[in-house]
Design a protein around this motif. Structure first.
Motif, PDB file in Angstrom:
ATOM      1  N   PRO A  89       0.823  -1.218   0.000  1.00 18.52           N
ATOM      2  CA  PRO A  89       0.000   0.000   0.000  1.00 18.52           C
ATOM      3  C   PRO A  89       0.856   1.266   0.000  1.00 18.52           C
ATOM      4  O   PRO A  89       2.021   1.246   0.397  1.00 18.52           O
ATOM      5  CB  PRO A  89      -0.805  -0.115   1.300  1.00 18.52           C
ATOM      6  CG  PRO A  89      -0.688  -1.535   1.720  1.00 18.52           C
ATOM      7  CD  PRO A  89       0.614  -2.032   1.197  1.00 18.52           C
ATOM      8  N   GLU A  90       0.275   2.365  -0.442  1.00 21.74           N
ATOM      9  CA  GLU A  90       0.995   3.635  -0.441  1.00 21.74           C
ATOM     10  C   GLU A  90       1.292   4.102   0.975  1.00 21.74           C
ATOM     11  O   GLU A  90       2.319   4.723   1.235  1.00 21.74           O
ATOM     12  CB  GLU A  90       0.189   4.699  -1.182  1.00 21.74           C
ATOM     13  CG  GLU A  90       0.191   4.527  -2.692  1.00 21.74           C
ATOM     14  CD  GLU A  90       1.587   4.513  -3.271  1.00 21.74           C
ATOM     15  OE1 GLU A  90       2.401   5.398  -2.909  1.00 21.74           O
ATOM     16  OE2 GLU A  90       1.885   3.617  -4.079  1.00 21.74           O
ATOM     17  N   SER A  91       0.402   3.830   1.915  1.00 26.46           N
ATOM     18  CA  SER A  91       0.609   4.213   3.303  1.00 26.46           C
ATOM     19  C   SER A  91       1.448   3.156   4.016  1.00 26.46           C
ATOM     20  O   SER A  91       1.134   1.960   3.964  1.00 26.46           O
ATOM     21  CB  SER A  91      -0.730   4.374   4.019  1.00 26.46           C
ATOM     22  OG  SER A  91      -0.538   4.611   5.399  1.00 26.46           O
ATOM     23  N   THR A  92       2.492   3.582   4.673  1.00 28.67           N
ATOM     24  CA  THR A  92       3.371   2.655   5.385  1.00 28.67           C
ATOM     25  C   THR A  92       2.603   1.813   6.392  1.00 28.67           C
ATOM     26  O   THR A  92       2.775   0.595   6.460  1.00 28.67           O
ATOM     27  CB  THR A  92       4.474   3.442   6.122  1.00 28.67           C
ATOM     28  OG1 THR A  92       5.231   4.175   5.166  1.00 28.67           O
ATOM     29  CG2 THR A  92       5.377   2.522   6.911  1.00 28.67           C
ATOM     30  N   ARG A  93       1.763   2.447   7.172  1.00 26.82           N
ATOM     31  CA  ARG A  93       1.102   1.742   8.260  1.00 26.82           C
ATOM     32  C   ARG A  93       0.023   0.770   7.789  1.00 26.82           C
ATOM     33  O   ARG A  93      -0.490  -0.016   8.582  1.00 26.82           O
ATOM     34  CB  ARG A  93       0.501   2.726   9.259  1.00 26.82           C
ATOM     35  CG  ARG A  93      -0.515   3.695   8.706  1.00 26.82           C
ATOM     36  CD  ARG A  93      -1.063   4.574   9.826  1.00 26.82           C
ATOM     37  NE  ARG A  93      -1.979   5.584   9.351  1.00 26.82           N
ATOM     38  CZ  ARG A  93      -1.632   6.811   9.025  1.00 26.82           C
ATOM     39  NH1 ARG A  93      -0.366   7.180   9.130  1.00 26.82           N
ATOM     40  NH2 ARG A  93      -2.519   7.686   8.590  1.00 26.82           N
ATOM     41  N   ALA A  94      -0.318   0.802   6.494  1.00 31.61           N
ATOM     42  CA  ALA A  94      -1.330  -0.115   5.968  1.00 31.61           C
ATOM     43  C   ALA A  94      -0.727  -1.429   5.486  1.00 31.61           C
ATOM     44  O   ALA A  94      -1.463  -2.345   5.123  1.00 31.61           O
ATOM     45  CB  ALA A  94      -2.102   0.546   4.827  1.00 31.61           C
ATOM     46  N   GLY A  95       0.593  -1.532   5.495  1.00 36.70           N
ATOM     47  CA  GLY A  95       1.243  -2.732   4.999  1.00 36.70           C
ATOM     48  C   GLY A  95       1.071  -3.917   5.928  1.00 36.70           C
ATOM     49  O   GLY A  95       0.802  -3.778   7.123  1.00 36.70           O
TER      50      GLY A  95
END
Length: 216
Positions: A89-95
């Motif tokens: 994902p583009e957001s780090t915390r969504a990985g």
């Protein structure tokens, strides 16, 4: 995809006068690139409270990121090595994925570890990386403000004689400051860290630097 996930937590943020240091550090980390101009795979961003997280896939970036964090002090640093689910994902915390789980394990144990830094991963060389980082952190911890001044100028590309001219002291004085600051040893430590990370991020299973070990 094999990556490094860094999960970092501010220590002592509830103490009087400590303040929230996360925004300042995130701004600084956002400027870091490799000599080739490459940046982090997924930007460092706050996850919750005083914690932030980023994803790296370039071996050359771990050393400058960690040097900035260790120099400032006050952080528990967890490094997770392993696979992540794709597409990332583009957001780090969504990985998601093993590297994220390893990073969570590492930052939790970092709170009581030497130099508040731990590495967790799916290969024996993760321990080699942790050992190299502990030794490097010990070297950086002894560096004074004058030592950092010389180190920063050397990092900018100046020779010792040019540093001496810039600071208005003798080349001998700069050599003494550089030796006390462990500048040469620090450069070798960066090289070693980059080499170990390069092996950890390979798709194959390279042998650990210290694979033949019997001690815990």
């Amino acid at each position: 995809m094999r990556v490094l996930v860094l999960t970092v937590d501010q220590r002592g943020s509830t103490r009087a006068g400590a303040g929230d240091r996360v925004p300042e550090v995130l701004a600084g980390l956002a400027t870091l690139t490799t000599p080739a101009g490459a940046g982090v795979l997924r930007a460092f961003e706050r996850t919750a409270g005083d914690e932030f997280q980023g994803v790296l896939d370039d071996p050359d970036l771990l050393a400058p990121v960690l040097e900035r964090l260790l120099r400032g002090g006050g952080w528990s640093i967890g490094i997770g090595v392993g696979e992540v689910e794709e597409p990332l994902p583009e957001s780090t915390r969504a990985g998601r994925g093993a590297a994220y789980l390893h990073a969570r394990e590492a930052v939790t144990s970092a709170k009581s570890a030497p130099w508040h830094l731990r590495v967790a991963g799916d290969r024996p060389a993760a321990r080699d990386l942790e050992s190299a980082l502990w030794l490097w952190a010990a070297l950086l911890a002894r560096r004074t403000a004058r030592g950092w001044e010389v180190a920063d100028l050397v990092d900018s590309g100046l020779r010792y004689d040019e540093v001496a001219a810039r600071l208005g002291v003798t080349p001998s004085a700069i050599s003494q400051r550089a030796a006390a600051a462990g500048i040469l040893e620090g450069l070798r430590a960066r090289e070693l860290v980059t080499t170990i990370v390069g092996g950890l991020l390979q798709d194959g299973s390279p042998p650990a630097v210290g694979a033949e070990r019997s001690h815990p």
